[in-house]
Design a protein around this motif. Structure first.
Motif, PDB file in Angstrom:
ATOM      1  N   VAL A   1       0.918  -1.476   0.527  1.00  0.00           N
ATOM      2  CA  VAL A   1       0.042   0.280   0.575  1.00  0.00           C
ATOM      3  C   VAL A   1       0.901   0.825   0.005  1.00  0.00           C
ATOM      4  CG1 VAL A   1      -1.659   1.371   1.396  1.00  0.00           C
ATOM      5  CG2 VAL A   1      -2.227  -0.814   0.985  1.00  0.00           C
ATOM      6  N   LEU A   2       2.046   1.719   1.019  1.00  0.00           N
ATOM      7  CA  LEU A   2       3.063   2.361   1.147  1.00  0.00           C
ATOM      8  C   LEU A   2       2.709   3.002   0.176  1.00  0.00           C
ATOM      9  CD1 LEU A   2       4.492   4.657   2.987  1.00  0.00           C
ATOM     10  CD2 LEU A   2       5.563   3.102   3.345  1.00  0.00           C
ATOM     11  N   LEU A   3       4.283   1.644  -0.830  1.00  0.00           N
ATOM     12  CA  LEU A   3       4.540   1.613  -2.619  1.00  0.00           C
ATOM     13  C   LEU A   3       3.391   2.384  -3.139  1.00  0.00           C
ATOM     14  CD1 LEU A   3       6.916  -1.107  -1.685  1.00  0.00           C
ATOM     15  CD2 LEU A   3       7.504   0.718  -2.312  1.00  0.00           C
TER      16      LEU A   3
ATOM     17  N   VAL B   1       6.305   6.929  -6.255  1.00  0.00           N
ATOM     18  CA  VAL B   1       5.748   8.090  -7.900  1.00  0.00           C
ATOM     19  C   VAL B   1       5.882   7.466  -8.740  1.00  0.00           C
ATOM     20  CG1 VAL B   1       5.296   9.932  -9.014  1.00  0.00           C
ATOM     21  CG2 VAL B   1       5.267  10.066  -6.700  1.00  0.00           C
ATOM     22  N   ASN B   2       7.398   7.096  -9.410  1.00  0.00           N
ATOM     23  CA  ASN B   2       8.359   6.630  -9.843  1.00  0.00           C
ATOM     24  C   ASN B   2       8.133   5.612 -11.221  1.00  0.00           C
ATOM     25  OD1 ASN B   2       9.744   6.240  -8.229  1.00  0.00           O
ATOM     26  ND2 ASN B   2      11.832   7.133  -9.279  1.00  0.00           N
TER      27      ASN B   2
ATOM     28  N   ARG C   1      13.907  10.942  -0.984  1.00  0.00           N
ATOM     29  CA  ARG C   1      13.329  11.753  -0.268  1.00  0.00           C
ATOM     30  C   ARG C   1      11.512  12.470  -0.073  1.00  0.00           C
ATOM     31  NH1 ARG C   1      16.697  13.336   3.895  1.00  0.00           N
ATOM     32  NH2 ARG C   1      18.185  12.308   2.757  1.00  0.00           N
ATOM     33  N   ASN C   2      11.971  13.044  -1.126  1.00  0.00           N
ATOM     34  CA  ASN C   2      10.749  13.668  -1.796  1.00  0.00           C
ATOM     35  C   ASN C   2       9.096  12.776  -2.070  1.00  0.00           C
ATOM     36  OD1 ASN C   2      12.129  12.303  -4.063  1.00  0.00           O
ATOM     37  ND2 ASN C   2      10.348  14.032  -5.388  1.00  0.00           N
TER      38      ASN C   2
END
Length: 272
Positions: free
Chosen positions: A244-246, A251-252, A259-260
């Motif tokens: 779920v977190l991934l 995003v990429n 970090r961002n």
């Protein structure tokens, strides 16, 4: 080791521990502690009458020497150190000098020995872990003794008796330190404080210092994050939460959390 227990081996230790840790919380205190020292005194002086004063004096003497945390309780490793000979002191192998203070290190171990990716450590997988640990410490261990240690560890830490260890069982064995995230109050600080705390958090889990969380680093962050609301998650639950977190933060889609990306996911602005 006290002479009262000079004939005690790991199996005998296990029997004593399970008898006195009546509420199965990993330590003995209060009445459990008094009962233990009364039992100990009777082993030392089987022919003599044991008074309550004798019990309290013995308790005071031993607690001052062995209660290393000074909390008025005897942890399982403190008791093992008290009554087991060195070659039978299987619990202290894990805790003597290098208690784990980073969940990433813990998850690295978990992933390595959960060979079948079941989300649990089987007795066979635990045996492989013990064997490697003894070799790392340059200690000789026979196959029979390794089998004994594995059986003893399973009996102590396999709380639901299903023949396998979950994340929480292994965390107890390895004496994993307190959740790193407990020191932060993410909902009650200024933007600058949130940014500062975010940097501390990210750097803690970015053990490889690559600027991205990957593998066990993601696992460690997820485990501690969920531990804030539900401390005892299982391996399969962690795997689901990791996915779920991934899905939300990566995003990429490179299988890592930059970090961002984590900052965006947590609502932290890195640039003013």
């Amino acid at each position: 080791m006290d002479s009262a227990f000079e004939d005690l081996d790991a199996a005998g230790f296990l029997e004593i521990w399970q008898h006195f840790d009546a509420d199965d919380n990993g330590y003995i205190e209060g009445k459990e502690l008094d009962d233990f020292f009364r039992h100990m005194m009777k082993r030392m002086r089987p022919q003599d009458k044991v008074t309550e004063e004798d019990v309290q004096n013995l308790k005071k003497r031993f607690m001052s020497a062995y209660d290393v945390t000074a909390d008025g309780k005897l942890q399982i490793q403190e008791l093992a150190h008290m009554i087991l000979p060195e070659d039978e002191n299987f619990l202290l192998v894990f805790r003597r000098e290098n208690p784990l203070d980073n969940t990433v290190e813990f998850m690295t171990i978990w992933r390595k020995y959960d060979v079948d990716c079941s989300g649990y450590i089987s007795a066979q997988e635990l045996k492989a872990f013990l064997k490697d640990l003894f070799e790392l410490q340059h200690k000789e261990v026979t196959p029979d003794k390794l089998e004994d240690y594995t059986d003893a560890m399973m009996k102590i830490f396999d709380k639901n008796k299903d023949g396998r260890l979950d994340l929480n069982d292994l965390a107890r064995i390895l004496a994993l330190e307190e959740n790193f995230l407990l020191q932060f109050r993410m909902d009650a600080c200024s933007k600058d404080e949130r940014k500062r705390d975010f940097e501390k958090i990210f750097n803690h889990y970015d053990v490889s210092e690559t600027g991205a969380l990957e593998g066990p680093e993601v696992d460690g962050f997820v485990k501690d994050m969920m531990g804030l609301v539900r401390p005892n998650i299982t391996g399969p639950e962690l795997d689901k939460l990791r996915a779920v977190l991934l899905r939300h933060c990566d995003v990429n889609k490179d299988g890592k959390i930059q970090r961002n990306e984590l900052a965006l996911c947590l609502g932290v602005k890195l640039k003013n």
